[in-house]
Structures are given as C-alpha cells and as structure tokens.
Write a protein that holds these residues in place. Structure first.
Motif, PDB file in Angstrom:
ATOM      1  N   ALA A 273       0.833  -1.207   0.000  1.00 54.61           N
ATOM      2  CA  ALA A 273       0.000   0.000   0.000  1.00 54.61           C
ATOM      3  C   ALA A 273       0.866   1.255   0.000  1.00 54.61           C
ATOM      4  CB  ALA A 273      -0.943  -0.003   1.203  1.00 54.61           C
ATOM      5  N   ALA A 274       1.981   1.229   0.756  1.00 60.33           N
ATOM      6  CA  ALA A 274       2.877   2.385   0.803  1.00 60.33           C
ATOM      7  C   ALA A 274       3.475   2.662  -0.574  1.00 60.33           C
ATOM      8  CB  ALA A 274       3.984   2.151   1.824  1.00 60.33           C
ATOM      9  N   ALA A 275       3.886   1.604  -1.291  1.00 58.49           N
ATOM     10  CA  ALA A 275       4.465   1.777  -2.622  1.00 58.49           C
ATOM     11  C   ALA A 275       3.437   2.317  -3.607  1.00 58.49           C
ATOM     12  CB  ALA A 275       5.038   0.451  -3.110  1.00 58.49           C
ATOM     13  N   ALA A 276       2.200   1.811  -3.523  1.00 58.96           N
ATOM     14  CA  ALA A 276       1.142   2.288  -4.423  1.00 58.96           C
ATOM     15  C   ALA A 276       0.834   3.760  -4.158  1.00 58.96           C
ATOM     16  CB  ALA A 276      -0.114   1.437  -4.254  1.00 58.96           C
ATOM     17  N   ALA A 277       0.774   4.127  -2.879  1.00 55.80           N
ATOM     18  CA  ALA A 277       0.514   5.529  -2.534  1.00 55.80           C
ATOM     19  C   ALA A 277       1.657   6.414  -3.009  1.00 55.80           C
ATOM     20  CB  ALA A 277       0.328   5.674  -1.023  1.00 55.80           C
ATOM     21  N   ARG A 278       2.870   5.924  -2.873  1.00 58.77           N
ATOM     22  CA  ARG A 278       4.042   6.695  -3.283  1.00 58.77           C
ATOM     23  C   ARG A 278       3.981   7.003  -4.783  1.00 58.77           C
ATOM     24  NH1 ARG A 278       7.186   4.667   0.076  1.00 58.77           N
ATOM     25  NH2 ARG A 278       7.663   2.725  -1.016  1.00 58.77           N
ATOM     26  N   ARG A 279       3.685   6.018  -5.602  1.00 59.86           N
ATOM     27  CA  ARG A 279       3.598   6.258  -7.048  1.00 59.86           C
ATOM     28  C   ARG A 279       2.466   7.234  -7.379  1.00 59.86           C
ATOM     29  NH1 ARG A 279       6.719   4.342 -10.694  1.00 59.86           N
ATOM     30  NH2 ARG A 279       8.063   2.518 -10.307  1.00 59.86           N
ATOM     31  N   ARG A 280       1.327   7.048  -6.723  1.00 56.88           N
ATOM     32  CA  ARG A 280       0.185   7.918  -7.004  1.00 56.88           C
ATOM     33  C   ARG A 280       0.518   9.376  -6.657  1.00 56.88           C
ATOM     34  NH1 ARG A 280      -3.450   9.287  -3.273  1.00 56.88           N
ATOM     35  NH2 ARG A 280      -2.995   7.443  -1.987  1.00 56.88           N
ATOM     36  N   ILE A 281       1.120   9.589  -5.502  1.00 57.16           N
ATOM     37  CA  ILE A 281       1.438  10.956  -5.074  1.00 57.16           C
ATOM     38  C   ILE A 281       2.560  11.547  -5.915  1.00 57.16           C
ATOM     39  CG2 ILE A 281       2.328  12.347  -3.174  1.00 57.16           C
ATOM     40  CD1 ILE A 281      -0.595  11.468  -2.824  1.00 57.16           C
ATOM     41  N   ASP A 283       3.293  10.824  -8.965  1.00 54.82           N
ATOM     42  CA  ASP A 283       2.711  11.167 -10.264  1.00 54.82           C
ATOM     43  C   ASP A 283       1.996  12.510 -10.201  1.00 54.82           C
ATOM     44  OD1 ASP A 283       3.588   9.011 -11.738  1.00 54.82           O
ATOM     45  OD2 ASP A 283       1.760   7.833 -11.490  1.00 54.82           O
ATOM     46  N   ARG A 284       1.250  12.706  -9.140  1.00 51.47           N
ATOM     47  CA  ARG A 284       0.476  13.948  -9.031  1.00 51.47           C
ATOM     48  C   ARG A 284       1.373  15.167  -8.884  1.00 51.47           C
ATOM     49  NH1 ARG A 284      -3.996  15.794  -4.382  1.00 51.47           N
ATOM     50  NH2 ARG A 284      -4.173  17.934  -5.167  1.00 51.47           N
ATOM     51  N   VAL A 285       2.290  15.143  -7.928  1.00 52.13           N
ATOM     52  CA  VAL A 285       3.076  16.352  -7.675  1.00 52.13           C
ATOM     53  C   VAL A 285       4.036  16.649  -8.829  1.00 52.13           C
ATOM     54  CG1 VAL A 285       2.830  16.190  -5.166  1.00 52.13           C
ATOM     55  CG2 VAL A 285       4.815  15.129  -6.271  1.00 52.13           C
ATOM     56  N   SER A 286       4.534  15.601  -9.509  1.00 51.39           N
ATOM     57  CA  SER A 286       5.421  15.855 -10.646  1.00 51.39           C
ATOM     58  C   SER A 286       4.624  16.354 -11.855  1.00 51.39           C
ATOM     59  CB  SER A 286       6.220  14.602 -10.996  1.00 51.39           C
ATOM     60  OG  SER A 286       5.371  13.520 -11.346  1.00 51.39           O
ATOM     61  N   SER A 287       3.446  15.773 -12.088  1.00 51.53           N
ATOM     62  CA  SER A 287       2.625  16.209 -13.223  1.00 51.53           C
ATOM     63  C   SER A 287       2.158  17.646 -13.063  1.00 51.53           C
ATOM     64  CB  SER A 287       1.414  15.285 -13.375  1.00 51.53           C
ATOM     65  OG  SER A 287       1.797  13.970 -13.693  1.00 51.53           O
ATOM     66  N   PRO A 298      16.520  16.227   2.480  1.00 55.11           N
ATOM     67  CA  PRO A 298      17.655  17.068   2.873  1.00 55.11           C
ATOM     68  C   PRO A 298      17.203  18.505   3.107  1.00 55.11           C
ATOM     69  CG  PRO A 298      18.212  15.729   0.964  1.00 55.11           C
ATOM     70  CD  PRO A 298      16.736  15.584   1.167  1.00 55.11           C
ATOM     71  N   PHE A 299      17.663  19.079   4.195  1.00 56.06           N
ATOM     72  CA  PHE A 299      17.284  20.448   4.540  1.00 56.06           C
ATOM     73  C   PHE A 299      17.783  21.418   3.461  1.00 56.06           C
ATOM     74  CE2 PHE A 299      17.669  24.463   6.804  1.00 56.06           C
ATOM     75  CZ  PHE A 299      16.413  24.528   7.368  1.00 56.06           C
ATOM     76  N   PRO A 300      16.993  22.432   3.037  1.00 55.26           N
ATOM     77  CA  PRO A 300      15.760  22.906   3.668  1.00 55.26           C
ATOM     78  C   PRO A 300      14.468  22.282   3.147  1.00 55.26           C
ATOM     79  CG  PRO A 300      16.451  24.505   2.042  1.00 55.26           C
ATOM     80  CD  PRO A 300      17.482  23.415   2.045  1.00 55.26           C
ATOM     81  N   SER A 301      14.568  21.151   2.476  1.00 57.16           N
ATOM     82  CA  SER A 301      13.388  20.353   2.138  1.00 57.16           C
ATOM     83  C   SER A 301      12.361  21.142   1.343  1.00 57.16           C
ATOM     84  CB  SER A 301      12.756  19.816   3.432  1.00 57.16           C
ATOM     85  OG  SER A 301      11.649  18.996   3.156  1.00 57.16           O
ATOM     86  N   ASN A 302      12.793  21.799   0.320  1.00 56.92           N
ATOM     87  CA  ASN A 302      11.930  22.691  -0.451  1.00 56.92           C
ATOM     88  C   ASN A 302      12.286  22.538  -1.918  1.00 56.92           C
ATOM     89  OD1 ASN A 302      10.606  24.982  -1.591  1.00 56.92           O
ATOM     90  ND2 ASN A 302      12.398  26.239  -1.148  1.00 56.92           N
ATOM     91  N   GLY A 303      11.338  22.043  -2.718  1.00 55.39           N
ATOM     92  CA  GLY A 303      11.623  21.878  -4.132  1.00 55.39           C
ATOM     93  C   GLY A 303      10.484  21.218  -4.872  1.00 55.39           C
ATOM     94  N   MET A 304      10.824  20.404  -5.866  1.00 51.76           N
ATOM     95  CA  MET A 304       9.830  19.724  -6.687  1.00 51.76           C
ATOM     96  C   MET A 304      10.284  18.296  -6.931  1.00 51.76           C
ATOM     97  SD  MET A 304       9.110  22.660  -9.564  1.00 51.76           S
ATOM     98  CE  MET A 304       8.010  21.568 -10.451  1.00 51.76           C
ATOM     99  N   MET A 305       9.336  17.433  -7.254  1.00 50.28           N
ATOM    100  CA  MET A 305       9.645  16.090  -7.710  1.00 50.28           C
ATOM    101  C   MET A 305       9.529  16.061  -9.232  1.00 50.28           C
ATOM    102  SD  MET A 305      10.246  14.831  -4.762  1.00 50.28           S
ATOM    103  CE  MET A 305      10.800  13.277  -5.473  1.00 50.28           C
TER     104      MET A 305
END
Length: 323
Positions: A273-281, A283-287, A298-305
């Motif tokens: 379930a964790a792997a499936a959620a990881r791919r779904r999320i 996909d969303r944030v990168s798209s 890694p700090f400051p933990s601010n960017g994009m996937m």
C-alpha cells in the motif's frame, strides 16, 4: 562552504607594503572553529502564505536492512551512484510551518529532544526563526510514528503548543488508540500505542479527527496516503494558484524511495500500500509541477519532484536570500 576574504587598501602604497610583508604577518589570526552551525530554518512564499521549514536534527541507521524487498547491494549501488555513503544512511527531520492570515500552523511536532542525541533542535531553531510555540494555533499530524509526535510534549510531559488544536487523521487515531491492534503492528512499532496515549493525553480536549479528503483548515486539505501507517496522511496547501504538498513520509530519503518507488522500507507497515501511494502521489506532484516539502528530505526540504526513468528525483528549489 567556500570562505571569501576581502581586504580593502587605502591606496597603492599600502598595497605594495602589504605585498612585501611575510605571509604570516599579512594573515589575520584564525578564529576558532564554531561548534554549532548557523540556525536551521528557511522561508519561502506560497501565495499570501509564508512557509518556514525548520531543522530538528537527524539520526543515522545502517543501510543494511533498510529496504525490505531489495538486496542491500542494490541499495548501496543506488546510494553510490548519488555520492552517498553505502554503509550508513543519515535521516533528517524537517518540520514545516505555514503562516496564514488565520494563524500559524505546523505539520507534525518533531522528536522533542527525546529520541536521538543528534535530534531535538526544533525549539532552538524555532527561536532563531522567530516562531513562538504559543502562537501555533494548529498542529496538523500526518501519522503517529515517534519522530512525528514525541515533540508534542516535553520529557516531563508538559505541552509544547499550549494554544494549539491538534488535528489528526481519523484512520490513524482509530488504529493507534486501540490496543487490540497491537498484534497487527510490527513488533518494533508496538511502542507507538503507549507513546500515542502519552503524547496526546494533555491535549485530549483539543483533538479533532479529520477524514480523508477533508478541508482541515482554510486552504489545507487532507490527502490519504495510507500504507506507511494505517492512516498516514499528507496535506495539500493552497493559496490562490499557489500550491504545495507536505509529503510527510511518502518517502524516507528521496534518494532511495523516490528513485525506486516500489522499494519498501523497514518502517512501512503495509509495504504494498505504501508503494502504491508513493507512485500515485509522485505522479500527481510531478505532473502538476507542485512545490513539496518532505519530513526526511535534505534540509531545507523545499523543491519539486520530477520524473526520472522509472522513478522520481527531488529537485531542490533555488536558495533565496530574501522571502
């Protein structure tokens, strides 16, 4: 970090004199090395909101055994490809604060200086950032692992956020407040039941459970990502067209979990379930090219996937000296 030295000379004569001096005479006395780093906080704007990421420290664990469904040699090869140590993994803790017109919100509460000697810097870094725990009006919790909730109270079990409502995922609350679920939890995580009782008890009258997909506060919506724990929840933050996702533990170190989304780590309670959620999320944030912060990034933990082959890669945002 590269040090820069600038020497101002009043004129060419002074310059010539300085060149003639022995090197030892020209060089200023070296300052003793500082024991502490600069304060660990960073700010950026999200529409009219101000987001501050605050460093709470880190802990280290062996690489061996970290990923359950891949050979250690494969994990080490991926780390080596990225210039990272192959024997030990450093896992940071980064807390995300959001200042809104309705008040100051924090996602998760850190380690409370009670879990590792290299962690527990949240209070000091909050002071450096001008963030007062008494001003926090909501602590929005992603899940109940110790590094996310222990900082709700001190070692003496005094509340850290005296004026805050505590917002928790309903599914997470239902699981960890029922001791009958102990047999369903990994043996190494069974202490979470007692820690849940302890950390939330002083806030009992101020706890609000929220369902998947609910708008928990104006501009903040719960996003189900169950698997890492039974109620693991992320939070989408938006002000106008500006948006970000607080990724909590959808990955641990992104150099591992994002690059290989199907790898299941030792802390995932339901690895599939964790792997499936990881791919779904991912996909969303990168798209959507959405800004992200992540608890173990890694700090400051601010960017994009961004998509990278069969996985994803964390692209840090440019550092800015102004907010």
């Amino acid at each position: 970090m590269r040090a820069e030295r600038r020497t101002l000379f009043a004129g060419s004569a002074a310059f010539a004199t300085a060149l003639a001096l022995p090197a030892a005479a020209q060089a200023p006395a070296a300052a003793p090395a500082a024991a502490q780093q600069a304060p660990g906080f960073y700010r950026f704007k999200l529409g009219g909101f101000t987001v501050t990421t605050v460093h709470d420290g880190f802990f280290r664990r062996p690489v061996e055994g970290f990923v359950r469904n891949a050979p250690t040699a494969d994990v080490q090869a991926l780390l080596a490809e990225q210039g990272m140590p192959q024997d030990t993994l450093t896992v940071p803790f980064t807390i995300t604060f959001v200042e809104t017109p309705r008040g100051l919100i924090v996602f998760d509460a850190g380690t409370g200086a009670q879990m590792a000697p290299t962690a527990g810097m949240l209070a000091a870094n909050m002071r450096a950032a001008g963030l007062d725990a008494a001003r926090v009006n909501a602590v929005v919790v992603s899940h109940f692992h110790g590094d996310h909730i222990t900082g709700l109270t001190t070692a003496q079990n005094e509340v850290v956020f005296p004026n805050a409502e505590i917002i928790v995922p309903a599914a997470e609350w239902a699981f960890w407040t029922d001791e009958g679920n102990a047999a369903r939890a990994p043996e190494g995580q069974r202490g979470t039941f007692a820690n849940t009782t302890r950390r939330f008890a002083p806030y009992r009258a101020r706890i609000r459970q929220v369902e998947d997909g609910a708008e928990v506060l104006p501009g903040i919506r719960a996003v189900a990502a169950h698997g890492h724990t039974p109620g693991h929840t992320l939070y989408h933050v938006a002000d106008g067209d500006a948006q970000m996702m607080y990724l909590a533990d959808i990955t641990n170190r992104p150099e591992v979990n994002a690059r290989r989304p199907d790898w299941q780590i030792v802390f995932d309670m339901d690895g599939d379930a964790a792997a499936a959620a990881r791919r779904r999320i991912m996909d969303r944030v990168s798209s959507e090219r959405m800004r992200v912060t992540g608890y173990h990034f890694p700090f400051p933990s601010n960017g994009m996937m961004v998509r990278d082959g069969q996985g994803y890669r964390f692209a840090p945002a440019d550092w800015s000296g102004v907010v």
